[in-house]
Design an enzyme around this catalytic site. Structure first.
Site, PDB file in Angstrom:
ATOM      1  CB  SER A 169      -1.234  -0.135   1.237  1.00  0.00           C
ATOM      2  OG  SER A 169      -1.897   1.298   0.890  1.00  0.00           O
ATOM      3  NE  ARG A 239      -8.657   2.869  10.715  1.00  0.00           N
ATOM      4  CZ  ARG A 239      -7.889   1.678  10.593  1.00  0.00           C
ATOM      5  NH1 ARG A 239      -6.857   2.565   9.515  1.00  0.00           N
ATOM      6  NH2 ARG A 239      -7.270   0.917  10.835  1.00  0.00           N
ATOM      7  CG  ASP A 332      -6.643  -4.055  -2.693  1.00  0.00           C
ATOM      8  OD1 ASP A 332      -7.810  -3.575  -2.848  1.00  0.00           O
ATOM      9  OD2 ASP A 332      -5.896  -4.137  -2.765  1.00  0.00           O
ATOM     10  CG  HIS A 362      -5.840  -2.760   0.405  1.00  0.00           C
ATOM     11  ND1 HIS A 362      -5.085  -2.719  -0.665  1.00  0.00           N
ATOM     12  CD2 HIS A 362      -4.961  -1.106   1.237  1.00  0.00           C
ATOM     13  CE1 HIS A 362      -4.135  -1.674  -0.248  1.00  0.00           C
ATOM     14  NE2 HIS A 362      -4.117  -0.709   1.165  1.00  0.00           N
ATOM     15  CG  ASP A 363      -6.948  -4.542   5.662  1.00  0.00           C
ATOM     16  OD1 ASP A 363      -6.272  -3.035   5.448  1.00  0.00           O
ATOM     17  OD2 ASP A 363      -8.338  -4.184   6.598  1.00  0.00           O
TER      18      ASP A 363
END
Length: 398
Positions: A169, A239, A332, A362-363
């Site tokens: 990332s 967040r 992702d 993505h994580d």
């Protein structure tokens, strides 16, 4: 007798979750730059300091150094338990250590907290030249500025060439910048879930998050650190938005569906489980991060374009000489595999694109440790072992 606190009596979190002087240092060490850092956007940043952590020992010929670069809200604590100075366990704990992919009996692993961050490195929560915190006066940074600061750290450690640079990332942006800016200092490269240039959609998602923080009445133009109350509502909203983009829709559906949170009734002001999940991550970040750093780092990510001033992306990627693996996460939706395919096709030394299979979006590059470890293993397998570290030898900064 139980005491029920009214909202006005509930203790507020500190204005910032940044590491502060006087806090336990944990495993951190520091590099201090002697000269101001010239910035790509103009001007300079004086008093640059980077916090970093290391694992293993540096070989006498300094050939076994590995650079690990963290993502947006990460820090230098890549491996190790939660402890004083480190509120959370290492974010890649399964990668680094004896017998692991980055075997610390063989490799000397270095992980800096990014310039502009808030866990010991110079950022908006740090004192500026006047002695007061930088706050909203902290200058605009780019990935190239951050890599320039990291190059100074490498110089101070006596590391002329990294055996491997790895990042995912935002960390992948800097890893790529290392390989393009300093090809002679980058032997191998692992790029995970990253891109050659921030896309319009990525800029848009970050822009919404920046607007959320700056719209908080406690933002005060970034000068909130000494007011006693930070822009926690705005940071929490940012967040929540980000976390949805970090995960995949199928995972959220399977994990939460339409279930209410405990005994709460969504038809009567209660939350769904997925809302409670996002609330938890918002509160957790406010306790360990700084809103000003979030803004600074998001803007740096939006500025990312490896081809800027280099004749475009294709020309820039051709500068890479490091043995390279590029991997994306199949699910992702924030950094889709098409972006990693561009990297793999454009870097002359890259192997074919690898895909990390994961439902987590993505994580996945943080969660699927075994798959990432296998990729690291491909790059380090067959590399001749470095000369044995000298007994009792440590790196030059302590």
């Amino acid at each position: 007798m139980n005491t029920v606190l009214t909202p006005s009596q509930v203790p507020l979190p500190p204005a910032s979750g940044a590491w502060q002087e006087g806090d336990p240092p944990g495993r951190r060490r520091w590099y201090e730059r002697e000269k101001p850092l010239a910035l790509e956007a103009g001007g300079e940043l004086p008093g640059v300091r980077l916090a970093f952590e290391t694992w293993g020992r540096l070989a006498p010929d300094r050939s076994n150094a590995v650079l690990v670069l963290h993502a947006l809200t990460g820090d230098s604590h890549v491996a190790g338990p939660a402890e004083p100075g480190h509120p959370t366990p290492g974010w890649w704990d399964g990668i680094i250590g004896p017998g692991r992919a980055l075997d610390t009996d063989r490799w000397f692993v270095v992980a800096p907290n990014v310039l502009g961050g808030c866990q010991g490195s110079t950022g908006p929560s740090s004192p500026g030249p006047s002695g007061r915190r930088w706050g909203g006066d902290f200058p605009f940074l780019t990935q190239r500025d951050q890599v320039a600061a990291e190059a100074g750290l490498a110089d101070a450690l006596g590391i002329d060439r990294w055996a491997l640079v790895v990042g995912g990332s935002m960390g992948g942006m800097r890893a790529l910048e290392w390989a393009v800016s300093h090809p002679e200092r980058t032997d191998a490269l692992l790029l995970l879930a990253t891109t050659a240039a921030a896309s319009a959609e990525q800029i848009a998602w970050a822009g919404i998050q920046l607007r959320a923080i700056r719209s908080d009445p406690h933002w005060h133009g970034g000068h909130y650190h000494d007011t006693g109350r930070g822009p926690h509502a705005g940071l929490g909203l940012a967040r929540r938005i980000a976390h949805v983009t970090y995960r995949s829709e199928p995972e959220l559906q399977v994990r939460f569906g339409r279930s209410p949170q405990g005994t709460e009734d969504p038809h009567n002001g209660g939350r769904y489980q997925v809302e409670s999940y996002l609330d938890h991550h918002a509160a957790k970040l406010a306790g360990r991060f700084d809103a000003g750093s979030y803004v600074t780092l998001c803007e740096a990510m939006n500025s990312h374009d490896i081809g800027r001033g280099r004749g475009g992306v294709r020309a820039a990627l051709r500068r890479v000489t490091a043995r390279t693996l590029v991997a994306g996460v199949g699910s992702d939706r924030l950094y889709p595999p098409s972006q990693q395919a561009e990297l793999a096709a454009g870097i002359p030394t890259a192997d074919h694109l690898r895909l990390i299979e994961s439902p987590y979006g993505h994580d996945g590059f943080l969660i699927e440790v075994e798959q990432v470890a296998a990729l690291v293993g491909e790059l380090v397998r067959g590399v001749p072992p470095p000369s044995a570290p000298e007994p009792g030898r440590h790196h030059p900064l302590s």
